[in-house]
Motif scaffolding. Structure first.
Motif, PDB file in Angstrom:
ATOM      1  N   GLY A  70       0.535  -0.944   0.133  1.00 40.80           N
ATOM      2  CA  GLY A  70       0.030   0.155   0.010  1.00 40.80           C
ATOM      3  C   GLY A  70       0.863   0.917   0.210  1.00 40.80           C
ATOM      4  N   VAL A 103      -1.344  -0.979  -4.097  1.00 39.56           N
ATOM      5  CA  VAL A 103      -2.178  -0.179  -4.045  1.00 39.56           C
ATOM      6  C   VAL A 103      -2.664   1.232  -3.254  1.00 39.56           C
ATOM      7  N   ILE A 123      -7.203  -2.319  -4.162  1.00 41.04           N
ATOM      8  CA  ILE A 123      -7.772  -3.223  -2.966  1.00 41.04           C
ATOM      9  C   ILE A 123      -8.868  -4.385  -2.794  1.00 41.04           C
ATOM     10  N   PRO A 127      -6.619  -7.829  -2.165  1.00 41.87           N
ATOM     11  CA  PRO A 127      -7.288  -7.444  -0.431  1.00 41.87           C
ATOM     12  C   PRO A 127      -6.316  -7.702   0.504  1.00 41.87           C
ATOM     13  N   VAL A 129      -2.472  -7.165   1.874  1.00 44.61           N
ATOM     14  CA  VAL A 129      -2.016  -6.403   1.160  1.00 44.61           C
ATOM     15  C   VAL A 129      -0.473  -7.017   2.824  1.00 44.61           C
ATOM     16  N   ILE A 159      -6.699   1.033   3.286  1.00 40.80           N
ATOM     17  CA  ILE A 159      -5.599   0.247   2.730  1.00 40.80           C
ATOM     18  C   ILE A 159      -4.314  -0.176   4.421  1.00 40.80           C
ATOM     19  N   SER A 162      -5.700  -3.488   5.901  1.00 41.92           N
ATOM     20  CA  SER A 162      -6.020  -4.429   4.609  1.00 41.92           C
ATOM     21  C   SER A 162      -4.436  -4.610   5.532  1.00 41.92           C
TER      22      SER A 162
END
Length: 287
Positions: A70, A103, A123, A127, A129, A159, A162
């Motif tokens: 991220g 992302v 994301i 998903p 991360v 983010i 995640s």
């Protein structure tokens, strides 16, 4: 195969102290902070993957679970994306657009990702991360944060939460003893709800509610700021925030508030601050 260590990888990268000097000691330290954060958290991931990935053909990478990173926004995160781009170029035999995905938290971070020739993902599709790097408007000793100065707080929180590990990179002006030390709390509010939300805030906080302002757009554009989610931003002041989780939950209980700019620390493992004298502070959350 020779053992792959973080140190052996770092030796192949450009040392930050050999780079051209930037406009000020603060900018140099922000770059150093971001490079250090990226090296200390991304390089161990890469080192663990190289023994397997170095044996693959490019066709076989399509079956590899990618590392997803991220990338947030802010003037310091610029350098984190820059370092990740350098890492990808340096280790191009094992890092490519199939196994390294980034992302974004908003428009600025999308541009950072693309500018550094990193692959942009969403994301929704990625998903899981591994690491998220982002700035902060304020950060307390427990690494609770206020974010939302750029009106991307909902995407930033999505983010951040995640990620397995969340890392703050910022300058030392963002380091505060408690939240709302100098910043109001941004809240993202459904477009037709600000009046209702303000009434509920007055009921909830009484005289502690000092400010409740709809954030206005740029001078040449009339009206309120519109977020990426087509909502508005309200900036509120209820005084010093010591119980971050409690205040966040109180605000989220009000119908019409989509998200708050309070980030109670759930997975923030470290903060890297660039100081005005050119040095870097590495801070871990106080227990």
């Amino acid at each position: 195969m020779t053992e792959v260590t973080v140190e052996s990888l770092q030796k192949q990268l450009i040392p930050v102290d050999t780079l051209p000097t930037l406009s000020s000691p603060l900018e140099n330290s922000k770059r150093a902070a971001s490079y250090k954060a990226m090296d200390q958290y991304f390089l161990p991931l890469l080192a663990s993957k190289i023994p397997e990935w170095s044996t693959l053909t490019i066709e076989q990478f399509s079956d590899v679970e990618p590392i997803v990173i991220g990338i947030g926004s802010g003037s310091t995160v610029v350098y984190a994306a820059e370092r990740l781009g350098e890492i990808k170029r340096t280790f191009g035999k094992v890092l490519n657009d199939l196994n390294l995905i980034c992302v974004a938290t908003g428009f600025q971070s999308e541009n950072l990702i693309l500018h550094n020739k990193l692959r942009l993902g969403t994301i929704a599709y990625y998903p899981k991360v591994a690491l998220a790097f982002d700035g902060a408007d304020e950060c307390d000793p427990q690494l609770n944060c206020i974010k939302g100065g750029g009106a991307c707080l909902l995407q930033e929180k999505l983010i951040a939460l995640s990620a397995e590990k969340f890392i703050i990179v910022a300058d030392d002006r963002k380091k505060v003893p408690y939240l709302s030390y100098g910043w109001k709390i941004p809240i993202e509010v459904v477009n037709n709800a600000p009046t209702f939300v303000e009434i509920q805030l007055k009921k909830m906080f009484g005289d502690d509610l000092k400010d409740c302002i709809i954030r206005e757009s740029m001078p040449k554009k009339a009206g309120a700021v519109v977020t990426d989610n087509f909502n508005c931003i309200m900036d509120i002041n209820i005084g010093p925030i010591h119980d971050v989780k409690k205040v966040h939950e109180q605000l989220k209980s009000i119908t019409g508030i989509v998200e708050t700019g309070l980030f109670p620390n759930i997975n923030c493992v470290a903060a890297y601050y660039g100081n005005s004298d050119g040095t870097v502070d590495e801070i871990f959350p106080e227990k």
